[in-house]
Scaffold this motif. Structure first.
Motif, mmCIF file in Angstrom:
data_model
loop_
_atom_site.group_PDB
_atom_site.id
_atom_site.type_symbol
_atom_site.label_atom_id
_atom_site.label_comp_id
_atom_site.label_asym_id
_atom_site.label_seq_id
_atom_site.Cartn_x
_atom_site.Cartn_y
_atom_site.Cartn_z
ATOM 1 N N ASN A 43 4.961 23.589 -8.850
ATOM 2 C CA ASN A 43 6.227 24.216 -8.474
ATOM 3 C C ASN A 43 7.377 23.869 -9.399
ATOM 4 O O ASN A 43 8.530 23.929 -9.009
ATOM 5 N N GLY A 44 7.078 23.483 -10.614
ATOM 6 C CA GLY A 44 8.133 23.199 -11.577
ATOM 7 C C GLY A 44 8.045 21.818 -12.186
ATOM 8 O O GLY A 44 7.086 21.080 -11.991
ATOM 9 N N LEU A 45 9.081 21.488 -12.945
ATOM 10 C CA LEU A 45 9.167 20.217 -13.648
ATOM 11 C C LEU A 45 9.848 19.181 -12.753
ATOM 12 O O LEU A 45 10.876 19.463 -12.134
ATOM 13 N N HIS A 46 9.271 17.982 -12.694
ATOM 14 C CA HIS A 46 9.784 16.926 -11.829
ATOM 15 C C HIS A 46 10.039 15.660 -12.635
ATOM 16 O O HIS A 46 9.261 15.334 -13.540
ATOM 17 N N ALA A 47 11.088 14.946 -12.297
ATOM 18 C CA ALA A 47 11.380 13.649 -12.905
ATOM 19 C C ALA A 47 10.740 12.563 -12.047
ATOM 20 O O ALA A 47 10.881 12.557 -10.822
ATOM 21 N N CYS A 57 10.314 10.389 -7.120
ATOM 22 C CA CYS A 57 10.049 11.686 -7.729
ATOM 23 C C CYS A 57 11.073 12.680 -7.194
ATOM 24 O O CYS A 57 11.541 12.553 -6.058
ATOM 25 N N THR A 58 11.382 13.679 -7.994
ATOM 26 C CA THR A 58 12.355 14.686 -7.569
ATOM 27 C C THR A 58 11.711 15.880 -6.881
ATOM 28 O O THR A 58 12.416 16.813 -6.507
ATOM 29 N N CYS A 59 10.393 15.855 -6.681
ATOM 30 C CA CYS A 59 9.753 16.991 -6.011
ATOM 31 C C CYS A 59 10.182 17.059 -4.542
ATOM 32 O O CYS A 59 10.494 16.039 -3.916
ATOM 33 N N TRP A 62 8.128 14.834 -1.978
ATOM 34 C CA TRP A 62 8.419 13.398 -1.965
ATOM 35 C C TRP A 62 9.786 13.129 -1.353
ATOM 36 O O TRP A 62 9.946 12.232 -0.534
ATOM 37 N N VAL A 63 10.769 13.923 -1.721
ATOM 38 C CA VAL A 63 12.125 13.723 -1.210
ATOM 39 C C VAL A 63 12.171 13.918 0.300
ATOM 40 O O VAL A 63 12.788 13.135 1.022
ATOM 41 N N ASP A 71 2.750 8.057 -2.187
ATOM 42 C CA ASP A 71 3.226 8.688 -3.405
ATOM 43 C C ASP A 71 2.836 10.151 -3.413
ATOM 44 O O ASP A 71 1.978 10.585 -2.664
ATOM 45 N N CYS A 72 3.457 10.903 -4.283
ATOM 46 C CA CYS A 72 3.087 12.300 -4.491
ATOM 47 C C CYS A 72 2.149 12.367 -5.700
ATOM 48 O O CYS A 72 1.979 11.387 -6.422
#
Length: 96
Positions: A43-47, A57-59, A62-63, A71-72
């Motif tokens: 679903n995109g780029l995650h930090a 994680c910024t997904c 996880w948030v 963890d994701c």
């Protein structure tokens, strides 16, 4: 559930979806104490970062669901890339 997480993480890693920008060693261990990475997920780029002993994680998953217990796949892929993957006991149980 954990095996699904591992399968997705390995797929991300082997597909070239992990770019580790910073991996600073702490001097005591072979694995980095500070990590900053970008992970291309479905679903995109995650930090993904490891700071002060904790992963984040910024997904969205996880948030929204993070409760300190897991963890994701994006975090797990970076853990695999940097030597932080959890060890397995002989019985196949993950120990952290």
């Amino acid at each position: 559930m954990r095996s699904d997480l591992d399968l997705i993480a390995r797929s991300i890693l082997t597909g070239g979806g992990v770019c580790v920008y910073v991996a600073q060693l702490d001097g005591e261990h072979a694995r980095p104490a500070l990590v900053s990475a970008a992970v291309q997920g479905a679903n995109g780029l995650h930090a993904v970062d490891l700071r002060y002993g904790g992963w984040r994680c910024t997904c969205v998953g996880w948030v929204q669901q993070h409760d300190g217990l897991g963890d994701c796949p994006h975090i797990r892929a970076v853990q695999l890339a940097t030597g932080h993957a959890p060890a397995r006991t002989p019985a196949g149980v993950t120990r952290w």
